[in-house]
Design an enzyme around this catalytic site. Structure first.
Site, PDB file in Angstrom:
ATOM      1  N   TYR A 135     -48.174 -36.738  85.222  1.00 24.56           N
ATOM      2  CA  TYR A 135     -48.291 -38.054  84.585  1.00 24.56           C
ATOM      3  C   TYR A 135     -49.726 -38.579  84.722  1.00 24.56           C
ATOM      4  CZ  TYR A 135     -48.009 -43.146  84.150  1.00 24.56           C
ATOM      5  OH  TYR A 135     -48.258 -44.459  83.803  1.00 24.56           O
ATOM      6  N   ASP A 145     -44.401 -44.036  66.496  1.00 28.87           N
ATOM      7  CA  ASP A 145     -44.107 -43.044  67.534  1.00 28.87           C
ATOM      8  C   ASP A 145     -45.371 -42.273  67.897  1.00 28.87           C
ATOM      9  OD1 ASP A 145     -43.111 -41.119  69.208  1.00 28.87           O
ATOM     10  OD2 ASP A 145     -41.581 -40.379  67.832  1.00 28.87           O
ATOM     11  N   GLY A 151     -41.161 -51.957  75.908  1.00 23.23           N
ATOM     12  CA  GLY A 151     -41.514 -51.723  77.306  1.00 23.23           C
ATOM     13  C   GLY A 151     -41.740 -53.040  78.034  1.00 23.23           C
ATOM     14  N   GLN A 152     -41.870 -52.946  79.361  1.00 24.56           N
ATOM     15  CA  GLN A 152     -42.082 -54.158  80.173  1.00 24.56           C
ATOM     16  C   GLN A 152     -43.274 -54.981  79.695  1.00 24.56           C
ATOM     17  OE1 GLN A 152     -41.569 -54.338  84.585  1.00 24.56           O
ATOM     18  NE2 GLN A 152     -41.907 -52.152  84.410  1.00 24.56           N
ATOM     19  N   ALA A 190     -46.411 -45.489  76.223  1.00 28.01           N
ATOM     20  CA  ALA A 190     -46.785 -44.337  77.050  1.00 28.01           C
ATOM     21  C   ALA A 190     -45.536 -43.555  77.437  1.00 28.01           C
ATOM     22  CB  ALA A 190     -47.509 -44.795  78.309  1.00 28.01           C
ATOM     23  N   ASP A 228     -53.043 -46.520  87.894  1.00 30.67           N
ATOM     24  CA  ASP A 228     -53.622 -46.144  89.190  1.00 30.67           C
ATOM     25  C   ASP A 228     -53.414 -44.660  89.503  1.00 30.67           C
ATOM     26  OD1 ASP A 228     -50.828 -47.002  89.322  1.00 30.67           O
ATOM     27  OD2 ASP A 228     -50.929 -46.572  91.453  1.00 30.67           O
ATOM     28  N   LYS A 266     -52.509 -39.161  81.689  1.00 32.79           N
ATOM     29  CA  LYS A 266     -53.098 -40.479  81.437  1.00 32.79           C
ATOM     30  C   LYS A 266     -54.627 -40.422  81.522  1.00 32.79           C
ATOM     31  CE  LYS A 266     -51.315 -44.090  81.009  1.00 32.79           C
ATOM     32  NZ  LYS A 266     -51.000 -44.859  79.753  1.00 32.79           N
TER      33      LYS A 266
END
Length: 285
Positions: free
Chosen positions: A129, A40, A11-12, A64, A106, A133
């Site tokens: 989402y 996983d 991921g980023q 995530a 956020d 979270k």
């Protein structure tokens, strides 16, 4: 030597942490990066086995389910990864005395505010989402009160798919585009988030709880696009439009500026202005 496990290596943020680690010479810490293939979150047994067979002092969870719109359909999948797995991960970390740093969003807020959301502000997510979270945060703290949660927003970087890279592609292909101008937040360079997390990892004294980290300042998606245009000298017309003209399956918070005072105070973390950070990254690209 402290052993640190970073999930979500593809991921980023995972890739930016890897970049940040490669730039510092610190023999006190050894970092291991795992992808979904090795770790996983949708497979609790795999996760437990990995943490049982390997010893770690710190776990940074960057993994995530992030497909915000698709989550409206794939509800069970979003909750399995963002909520149940995080709760289980926190439980295992508590059993094995592993420090857990979990990255959140956020989207746990509804966006009905006119000043930055503090870390202790009441949550009220408006998308699947965001709800998944939030449950992940709650389960993490319930199962392991020593957890450190870092919420961030509007993440972009040189890696993966993100708004900045989409704009650069569109600037090359189009003469004119439209971008939403009534959602306000803070574009945040994942390289800055990575450095903030490493600062928390290396802190001698850990204070658990919820923190916010973004770059400083705020703008709209249109403002973000205009800044990218200005910094790249692109010749394209960008039209500001309301959210109502760009409907998406998941609702986005209209205001998601986060108050970062707590993490700056407790962990002495710096938060560069979003425009400065964007300029620096674009100059490197």
């Amino acid at each position: 030597m402290k052993k640190v496990l970073v999930t979500g290596a593809n991921g980023q943020l995972g890739q930016c942490i890897k970049d940040a680690v490669s730039q510092i010479n610190n023999s006190e810490y050894h970092y291991t990066f795992v992808t979904r293939q090795e770790f996983d979150l949708a497979n609790i047994q795999m996760m437990r086995d990995y943490l049982t067979q390997n010893e770690f002092d710190v776990l940074i969870n960057c993994a995530a389910y992030t497909a915000v719109d698709l989550a409206e359909e794939e509800v069970d999948k979003a909750y399995a990864v963002n909520a149940e797995a995080v709760g289980e991960m926190a439980k295992i970390c508590a059993e094995k005395n592993i420090e857990l740093i979990h990255v959140s969003t956020d989207y746990v807020f509804d966006g009905n505010a006119d000043k930055p959301f503090a870390a202790d502000h009441e949550t009220n997510p408006i998308s699947v989402y965001g709800k998944s979270k939030l449950v992940g945060e709650q389960l993490a703290l319930e199962n392991n009160p020593e957890t450190i949660i870092i919420r961030t927003a509007w993440v972009y970087s040189q890696h993966g798919k993100n708004f900045m890279k989409t704009m650069l592609r569109l600037f090359a292909d189009k003469d004119e585009i439209s971008v939403v101008n009534d959602q306000k937040g803070t574009p945040t360079n994942a390289n800055d988030i990575a450095r903030a997390i490493l600062k928390v990892v290396q802190a001698k004294k850990k204070t658990p709880g919820i923190y916010h980290f973004t770059n400083a300042g705020d703008t709209t998606w249109y403002g973000f696009a205009e800044a990218i245009k200005e910094l790249t000298n692109a010749e394209i017309k960008i039209n500001p439009i309301p959210t109502s003209e760009f409907p998406t399956p998941a609702k986005r918070p209209a205001y998601s500026v986060l108050d970062t005072a707590k993490i700056q105070e407790v962990y002495d973390v710096e938060s560069p202005h979003w425009k400065d950070s964007l300029k620096l990254l674009l100059s490197k690209l």
